[in-house]
Write an enzyme that holds these catalytic residues in place. Structure first.
Site, short mmCIF file in Angstrom:
data_model
loop_
_atom_site.label_atom_id
_atom_site.label_comp_id
_atom_site.label_asym_id
_atom_site.label_seq_id
_atom_site.Cartn_x
_atom_site.Cartn_y
_atom_site.Cartn_z
N ASN A 13 1.02 -0.84 0.18
CA ASN A 13 -0.08 0.11 -0.12
C ASN A 13 1.13 1.44 0.28
O ASN A 13 1.91 1.74 0.87
CB ASN A 13 -0.73 -0.51 1.38
N TRP A 14 1.18 1.60 -1.36
CA TRP A 14 2.12 3.01 -1.10
C TRP A 14 1.03 4.54 -0.86
O TRP A 14 1.82 5.75 -0.35
CB TRP A 14 1.84 3.11 -2.67
N LYS A 15 0.14 4.50 -0.70
CA LYS A 15 -0.98 5.16 0.21
C LYS A 15 -0.39 6.46 -0.85
O LYS A 15 -0.32 6.89 -2.10
CB LYS A 15 0.08 5.70 1.96
N HIS A 101 -9.29 0.66 4.90
CA HIS A 101 -8.18 1.10 6.09
C HIS A 101 -8.05 2.28 6.82
O HIS A 101 -9.45 3.04 7.26
CB HIS A 101 -6.81 1.72 4.40
N GLU A 103 -6.62 4.69 7.67
CA GLU A 103 -6.60 6.36 7.16
C GLU A 103 -8.03 7.02 6.81
O GLU A 103 -8.29 7.73 6.78
CB GLU A 103 -5.79 6.46 6.41
N GLU A 173 -5.13 -5.40 10.27
CA GLU A 173 -4.60 -4.17 10.72
C GLU A 173 -4.65 -3.16 11.83
O GLU A 173 -5.48 -2.39 11.92
CB GLU A 173 -4.68 -2.90 9.20
N GLY A 179 2.49 2.47 10.89
CA GLY A 179 3.05 3.58 10.70
C GLY A 179 3.94 3.37 11.85
O GLY A 179 3.96 5.00 12.04
N SER A 219 3.38 -1.72 10.27
CA SER A 219 4.58 -1.92 11.09
C SER A 219 5.81 -3.63 10.69
O SER A 219 6.64 -3.82 11.31
CB SER A 219 5.49 -1.33 12.57
N GLY A 240 2.90 -1.24 4.07
CA GLY A 240 2.89 0.08 3.95
C GLY A 240 4.33 1.02 3.97
O GLY A 240 4.09 0.11 2.74
N GLY A 241 4.87 1.78 4.79
CA GLY A 241 6.20 2.27 5.08
C GLY A 241 7.54 1.45 4.33
O GLY A 241 7.62 1.47 3.45
#
Ligand code: PEP
Length: 256
Positions: A13-15, A101, A103, A173, A179, A219, A240-241
């Site tokens: 997930n590159w956001k 998600h 966010e 999640e 994150g 994470s 993610g990251g």
């Protein structure tokens, strides 16, 4: 008859990250590396920002990964400025879409009933939702995490019939792990994944539960992926990251 087996998966997930040039470079690096890898039936999914989806599906056409979107509006077309529709994704040959998600839930106030509409809208076009669920920290501290996840699933995906549900990927999640650099422990992940599989079994039967891919997200990185993925009910990760650098992402894929 070919026996169905549960699919392992790593999805990135590159956001809201990367310029076009950076996105193209990252996708190409991952595609080139995957050319040399036998994924043994596992699936790699890249979910870049929507304006890069066409470029991503062009590269994916001759490569070993699938493409996912990060969001949709749950209608095919209409006066919804700034939104994109599942019909548009289908035309680009996008196979997956992240839904629910944390966010989107937090910053865009998306609630379970709206998410259920998104799930339906995607399935209408045969696009697989990667449905995210998970508790916030105070809910875990109050020992409400099982209840919270159950409600999210009940209100957004358990209305589906078996045929529809079988197209869904679940991503657990825990919001406190996203994150933050603090991942769920291997035990916490397995405990929740087993619980989710049990809920699915109650709703759709043991066979469907056995075949449902349940990803862990929060994470997850090259250091902890092997331990997390070694659990019997953890079928891979939503990343993610660590999906923003080819080397890190490939390390996670190699932990499958
Ligand atoms: C995510 O946003 O889905 C996620 C898992 O993020 P991170 O890996 O950065 O915690």
């Amino acid at each position: 008859m070919k026996k169905e087996i549960r699919k392992k998966m790593v999805a990135g997930n590159w956001k809201m990250n990367k310029t076009f040039e950076e996105a193209e470079k990252l996708i190409t690096e991952i595609a080139d590396a995957l050319d040399e890898v036998d994924l043994k039936g596992a699936e790699v999914v890249l979910c870049p920002p929507s304006i890069y989806l066409e470029m991503a599906t062009d590269v994916a056409y001759e490569s070993n990964f699938k493409v996912g979107a990060q969001n949709i509006y749950p209608l095919d077309e209409g006066a919804f400025t700034g939104e994109i529709s599942p019909l548009m994704l289908k035309a680009l040959k996008v196979d997956y879409c992240i839904i629910g998600h944390s966010e989107r839930r937090k910053y865009f106030h998306e609630q379970n009933d709206f998410l259920s509409q998104k799930v339906d809208a995607l399935l209408k076009h045969d696009i697989h939702p990667i449905f995210c669920c998970g508790e916030i920290l105070p809910e875990r501290e109050a020992n409400q995490h099982f209840e919270v996840v159950k409600k999210q699933l009940e209100e957004s995906v358990f209305h589906l019939d078996e045929k529809g549900f079988k197209k869904i990927v679940i991503a657990y999640e825990p919001v406190w792990a996203i994150g933050t650099g603090v991942n769920a422990t291997s035990g916490q992940a397995q405990e929740m994944h087993a619980y989710i599989r049990e809920l699915i079994a109650k709703q759709y039967g043991a066979e469907v539960a056995k075949l449902t891919t349940i990803l862990y997200g929060g994470s997850c990185n090259g250091k902890n992926a092997s331990e997390l993925f070694s659990n019997p009910d953890v079928d891979g990760g939503l990343i993610g990251g660590a999906s923003l650098k080819a080397k890190d992402f490939l390390l996670i894929i190699s932990a499958l």
